[in-house]
Design an enzyme around this catalytic site. Structure first.
Site, PDB file in Angstrom:
ATOM      1  N   ASP A  96     -10.929 -35.790  66.620  1.00  0.00           N
ATOM      2  CA  ASP A  96     -11.448 -35.053  65.481  1.00  0.00           C
ATOM      3  C   ASP A  96     -13.012 -35.572  65.149  1.00  0.00           C
ATOM      4  OD1 ASP A  96      -8.909 -34.116  65.440  1.00  0.00           O
ATOM      5  OD2 ASP A  96      -8.465 -34.525  63.461  1.00  0.00           O
ATOM      6  N   ASP A 105      -9.136 -30.827  64.317  1.00  0.00           N
ATOM      7  CA  ASP A 105      -8.574 -30.367  63.131  1.00  0.00           C
ATOM      8  C   ASP A 105      -9.040 -28.915  63.034  1.00  0.00           C
ATOM      9  OD1 ASP A 105      -6.892 -31.259  61.243  1.00  0.00           O
ATOM     10  OD2 ASP A 105      -8.350 -31.513  59.741  1.00  0.00           O
ATOM     11  N   HIS A 146      -8.063 -25.613  60.995  1.00  0.00           N
ATOM     12  CA  HIS A 146      -7.271 -25.014  59.912  1.00  0.00           C
ATOM     13  C   HIS A 146      -7.816 -23.500  59.437  1.00  0.00           C
ATOM     14  CE1 HIS A 146      -5.808 -28.982  58.978  1.00  0.00           C
ATOM     15  NE2 HIS A 146      -6.912 -29.453  58.544  1.00  0.00           N
ATOM     16  N   HIS A 170     -11.623 -28.017  54.459  1.00  0.00           N
ATOM     17  CA  HIS A 170     -12.383 -28.631  55.775  1.00  0.00           C
ATOM     18  C   HIS A 170     -11.969 -28.135  57.084  1.00  0.00           C
ATOM     19  CE1 HIS A 170      -8.621 -31.053  55.479  1.00  0.00           C
ATOM     20  NE2 HIS A 170      -8.797 -31.174  56.740  1.00  0.00           N
ATOM     21  N   LYS A 176      -4.972 -28.617  66.384  1.00  0.00           N
ATOM     22  CA  LYS A 176      -4.015 -28.967  65.800  1.00  0.00           C
ATOM     23  C   LYS A 176      -4.115 -28.507  64.415  1.00  0.00           C
ATOM     24  CE  LYS A 176      -5.915 -33.471  64.699  1.00  0.00           C
ATOM     25  NZ  LYS A 176      -6.045 -33.268  63.224  1.00  0.00           N
ATOM     26  N   CYS A 211      -5.454 -39.227  61.279  1.00  0.00           N
ATOM     27  CA  CYS A 211      -5.175 -38.605  62.297  1.00  0.00           C
ATOM     28  C   CYS A 211      -5.231 -39.433  63.528  1.00  0.00           C
ATOM     29  CB  CYS A 211      -6.282 -37.475  62.771  1.00  0.00           C
ATOM     30  SG  CYS A 211      -5.934 -36.083  61.611  1.00  0.00           S
TER      31      CYS A 211
END
Ligand code: VGL
Ligand code: ZN
Length: 203
Positions: free
Chosen positions: A20, A62, A64, A81, A106, A145
């Site tokens: 990340d 990351d 989302h 975020h 992810k 993470c």
């Protein structure tokens, strides 16, 4: 004086896992860690070293949806975020990409958070399929993470080295990062730094 541990020689069956390294976790980002810029130079050095060692290089991100359950409007713990396809979700422009890398996204479903790069992904299978046995882990954030990814890697049977000069913590509480390091090491991760790796020949 304590004896130095033997230097580690990176093999083609090893992997560098960069967690990340995204704008939203860097200064100015939605969840920006004030000191996190300092990990980029060591991570660039590791990347070049692992590339020269013909090891596999893996980046997680990351990733989302904009209504993700971890965001405050959905009563989650974080500000919005790393929304898919936004600048905040991009890997830092200061990261020097190797010629080849795997990219693992992810936490891509609205209704489920996932701190670990193994959670809801095919990463463990893909690594086993490629004969990868040892993982060298760096990136952001130590207390979320990096922690959960390392714990999952250890319980999936991978040998883990934690690159302590290539990680940084959110530290919602002052000692979260340090406690996360202790937890990973207690479970079998080996903390190492740049000078732990054998020098490469210049040929
Ligand atoms: C992370 C908080 C929320 C991380 C991801 O990458 O460590 N932390 N989402
Ligand atoms: Zn997140």
């Amino acid at each position: 004086m304590a004896t130095q541990p033997e230097t580690i020689t990176v093999k083609a069956s090893d992997a560098l896992l960069i967690i990340d390294l995204q704008n939203d976790f860097l200064p100015g980002g939605a969840l920006g860690i004030a000191s996190a810029e300092r990990v980029i130079e060591p991570i660039n050095r590791y990347t070049q070293y692992f590339e020269r060692s013909q090891a596999t290089i893996i980046l997680s991100r990351d990733w989302h949806p904009d209504d993700h359950c971890s965001f405050a409007p959905q009563n989650g713990p974080w500000p919005a975020h790393c929304i898919q396809n936004t600048r905040g979700a991009q890997i830092s422009a200061n990261f020097t990409w190797p010629t080849q890398a795997w990219l693992v996204s992810k936490a891509t479903s609205s209704d489920k958070d996932a701190y670990s790069a193994f959670d809801g992904t095919e990463l463990a299978l893909q690594m086993k399929h490629c004969g990868i046995k040892r993982l060298f882990i760096c990136g952001l954030a130590t207390d979320y993470c990096v922690l959960q990814t390392t714990l999952d890697a250890l319980s999936s049977g991978f040998e883990c080295f934690l690159l302590t000069d290539g990680i940084d913590a959110v530290n919602v509480s002052e000692h979260d990062g340090q406690q996360a390091i202790e937890k990973m090491c207690a479970k079998g991760a080996m903390p190492i730094q740049w000078h732990s790796l054998a020098p490469l020949s210049h040929s």
